[in-house]
Write a protein that holds these residues in place. Structure first.
Motif, PDB file in Angstrom:
ATOM      1  N   HIS A  48     -20.495  37.992  84.502  1.00  0.00           N
ATOM      2  CA  HIS A  48     -19.097  38.036  84.050  1.00  0.00           C
ATOM      3  C   HIS A  48     -18.918  37.207  82.788  1.00  0.00           C
ATOM      4  O   HIS A  48     -18.271  37.647  81.823  1.00  0.00           O
ATOM      5  N   GLU A  49     -19.488  35.996  82.763  1.00  0.00           N
ATOM      6  CA  GLU A  49     -19.359  35.137  81.586  1.00  0.00           C
ATOM      7  C   GLU A  49     -20.152  35.683  80.409  1.00  0.00           C
ATOM      8  O   GLU A  49     -19.727  35.560  79.258  1.00  0.00           O
ATOM      9  N   ALA A  50     -21.301  36.281  80.693  1.00  0.00           N
ATOM     10  CA  ALA A  50     -22.102  36.867  79.625  1.00  0.00           C
ATOM     11  C   ALA A  50     -21.375  38.047  78.990  1.00  0.00           C
ATOM     12  O   ALA A  50     -21.377  38.219  77.764  1.00  0.00           O
ATOM     13  N   PHE A  51     -20.733  38.852  79.811  1.00  0.00           N
ATOM     14  CA  PHE A  51     -20.077  40.069  79.346  1.00  0.00           C
ATOM     15  C   PHE A  51     -18.734  39.786  78.674  1.00  0.00           C
ATOM     16  O   PHE A  51     -18.364  40.441  77.692  1.00  0.00           O
ATOM     17  N   LEU A  52     -18.007  38.802  79.181  1.00  0.00           N
ATOM     18  CA  LEU A  52     -16.646  38.548  78.709  1.00  0.00           C
ATOM     19  C   LEU A  52     -16.492  37.260  77.903  1.00  0.00           C
ATOM     20  O   LEU A  52     -15.527  37.112  77.154  1.00  0.00           O
ATOM     21  N   GLY A  53     -17.441  36.340  78.038  1.00  0.00           N
ATOM     22  CA  GLY A  53     -17.214  34.995  77.528  1.00  0.00           C
ATOM     23  C   GLY A  53     -16.567  34.161  78.614  1.00  0.00           C
ATOM     24  O   GLY A  53     -15.898  34.694  79.519  1.00  0.00           O
ATOM     25  N   HIS A  54     -16.759  32.852  78.552  1.00  0.00           N
ATOM     26  CA  HIS A  54     -16.311  31.969  79.637  1.00  0.00           C
ATOM     27  C   HIS A  54     -14.810  32.079  79.901  1.00  0.00           C
ATOM     28  O   HIS A  54     -14.376  32.295  81.042  1.00  0.00           O
ATOM     29  N   ASP A  55     -13.995  31.935  78.861  1.00  0.00           N
ATOM     30  CA  ASP A  55     -12.536  31.886  79.051  1.00  0.00           C
ATOM     31  C   ASP A  55     -11.995  33.209  79.582  1.00  0.00           C
ATOM     32  O   ASP A  55     -11.152  33.229  80.491  1.00  0.00           O
ATOM     33  N   GLU A  56     -12.462  34.320  79.021  1.00  0.00           N
ATOM     34  CA  GLU A  56     -11.969  35.625  79.456  1.00  0.00           C
ATOM     35  C   GLU A  56     -12.422  35.919  80.888  1.00  0.00           C
ATOM     36  O   GLU A  56     -11.683  36.544  81.670  1.00  0.00           O
ATOM     37  N   ALA A  57     -13.613  35.470  81.248  1.00  0.00           N
ATOM     38  CA  ALA A  57     -14.092  35.668  82.621  1.00  0.00           C
ATOM     39  C   ALA A  57     -13.188  34.943  83.609  1.00  0.00           C
ATOM     40  O   ALA A  57     -12.887  35.463  84.699  1.00  0.00           O
ATOM     41  N   GLN A  58     -12.754  33.742  83.235  1.00  0.00           N
ATOM     42  CA  GLN A  58     -11.831  32.998  84.098  1.00  0.00           C
ATOM     43  C   GLN A  58     -10.490  33.712  84.221  1.00  0.00           C
ATOM     44  O   GLN A  58      -9.876  33.736  85.285  1.00  0.00           O
ATOM     45  N   THR A  59     -10.040  34.328  83.134  1.00  0.00           N
ATOM     46  CA  THR A  59      -8.783  35.081  83.172  1.00  0.00           C
ATOM     47  C   THR A  59      -8.876  36.244  84.146  1.00  0.00           C
ATOM     48  O   THR A  59      -7.964  36.489  84.947  1.00  0.00           O
ATOM     49  N   PHE A  60      -9.985  36.978  84.108  1.00  0.00           N
ATOM     50  CA  PHE A  60     -10.165  38.119  85.007  1.00  0.00           C
ATOM     51  C   PHE A  60     -10.190  37.678  86.469  1.00  0.00           C
ATOM     52  O   PHE A  60      -9.741  38.419  87.353  1.00  0.00           O
ATOM     53  N   ASN A  61     -10.697  36.482  86.730  1.00  0.00           N
ATOM     54  CA  ASN A  61     -10.745  35.983  88.109  1.00  0.00           C
ATOM     55  C   ASN A  61      -9.363  35.792  88.710  1.00  0.00           C
ATOM     56  O   ASN A  61      -9.214  35.703  89.928  1.00  0.00           O
TER      57      ASN A  61
END
Length: 314
Positions: A48-61
């Motif tokens: 998830h972090e690789a695909f979206l970047g750390h901040d965006e991955a947290q948003t999706f969560n």
């Protein structure tokens, strides 16, 4: 008033000379895609972090499954740059690289308004020069303490290389290349040139062993030489100076400061492709990605499911 970028350069010069035993590292390495452990048997957090970047991955969560899926569909359309209805490995790799550089693009975005004085969507060399070196241009006597003329000439040379069409007006992409040249292939030569100029004390256009070590270490009287200095001397002889002529040329300097590291984005693109390519045709349809959405993005439900697995009290 000096701009922050210029102040940063000046401070780097001061700090480098004030810590003689602290090793200076000029090598640019690709950062890992995530600090998380990559273990798909546990979860897909790394992906998830690789695909979206750390901040965006947290948003999706924090999103509902429905919203997470909707946004993933929009992302898939963006990744498919040639609009053939499929996501190739190369398109996936480019997307991952851009996601990892989001902090760089955000930084450029924040600086953009400071330099685009006339708000025309471009930054000219004159705009950059006047904003960055305004104080020096008004009072050239300031050049006595720091060689601002030299710094300004170097900036102009780099600006011209970043400005691909030669109109002395940079787009945001070109301005990003100017500020972060190590991340752009067409800027590699200027990074090498600037590095050699910084280190080459005798002006012969090469970096010899004495100059190589001198750039990293300034001996202090009465202080024992750190062990890493001997190690770097050995590195120079065995690995840096590939042709054994006692000095590094431009190609050897390039291999040193911009090494061909393991391509994390390419490896992750291959991994995601293998996870979602159900018909094994070597590319991903939008349907395939959405069917395997849990590999690419998270949501509130996936977080809750992981919590159930991790906590026996539930």
């Amino acid at each position: 008033m000096m701009r922050p970028l210029l102040m940063f350069v000046v401070l780097c010069v001061v700090s480098a000379s004030s810590k003689p035993t602290e090793k200076k590292d000029r090598v640019h390495h690709d950062q890992p895609l995530s600090e998380l452990k990559h273990d798909d048997s546990q979860n897909y957090d790394y992906d998830h972090e690789a695909f979206l970047g750390h901040d965006e991955a947290q948003t999706f969560n924090e999103l509902s499954p429905e919203e997470s899926l909707r946004r993933l569909g929009i992302i898939v359309d963006k990744i498919d740059t040639n609009k053939d209805g499929f996501v190739s490995e190369e398109e996936l790799k480019i997307w991952i690289k851009n996601a990892q550089k989001k902090h760089i693009y955000d930084s450029v975005e924040n600086q953009w308004k400071d330099y685009d004085v006339n708000n025309d969507g471009h930054i000219t060399w004159e705009e950059y020069k006047n904003v960055t070196y305004g104080s020096y241009l008004e009072d050239p006597q300031a050049d006595i303490e720091y060689n601002y003329t030299h710094m300004m000439n170097r900036d102009e040379r780099r600006f011209r290389v970043a400005d691909k069409n030669g109109d002395l007006m940079t787009t945001k992409e070109e301005f990003t290349a100017f500020l972060h040249p190590e991340d752009f292939a067409h800027m590699k030569e200027i990074v090498v040139q600037e590095t050699i100029e910084d280190i080459d004390r005798n002006g012969d256009g090469f970096i010899d062993l004495k100059e190589y070590i001198g750039d990293m270490y300034s001996p202090e009287e009465g202080k024992e030489e750190p062990e890493w200095v001997k190690s770097e001397q050995q590195q120079f002889v065995e690995f840096r100076d590939k042709n054994g002529d006692g000095k590094m040329d431009r190609e050897e300097t390039l291999d040193w400061i911009l090494p061909s590291d393991y391509d994390h984005a390419e490896a992750e693109a291959k991994h995601l492709l293998s996870q979602a390519d159900t018909n094994k045709d070597g590319k991903l349809s939008k349907e395939e990605i959405l069917n395997k959405h849990e590999v690419f993005v998270g949501s509130q439900v996936t977080d809750f499911g992981e919590a159930l697995l991790r906590h026996d009290e539930f």
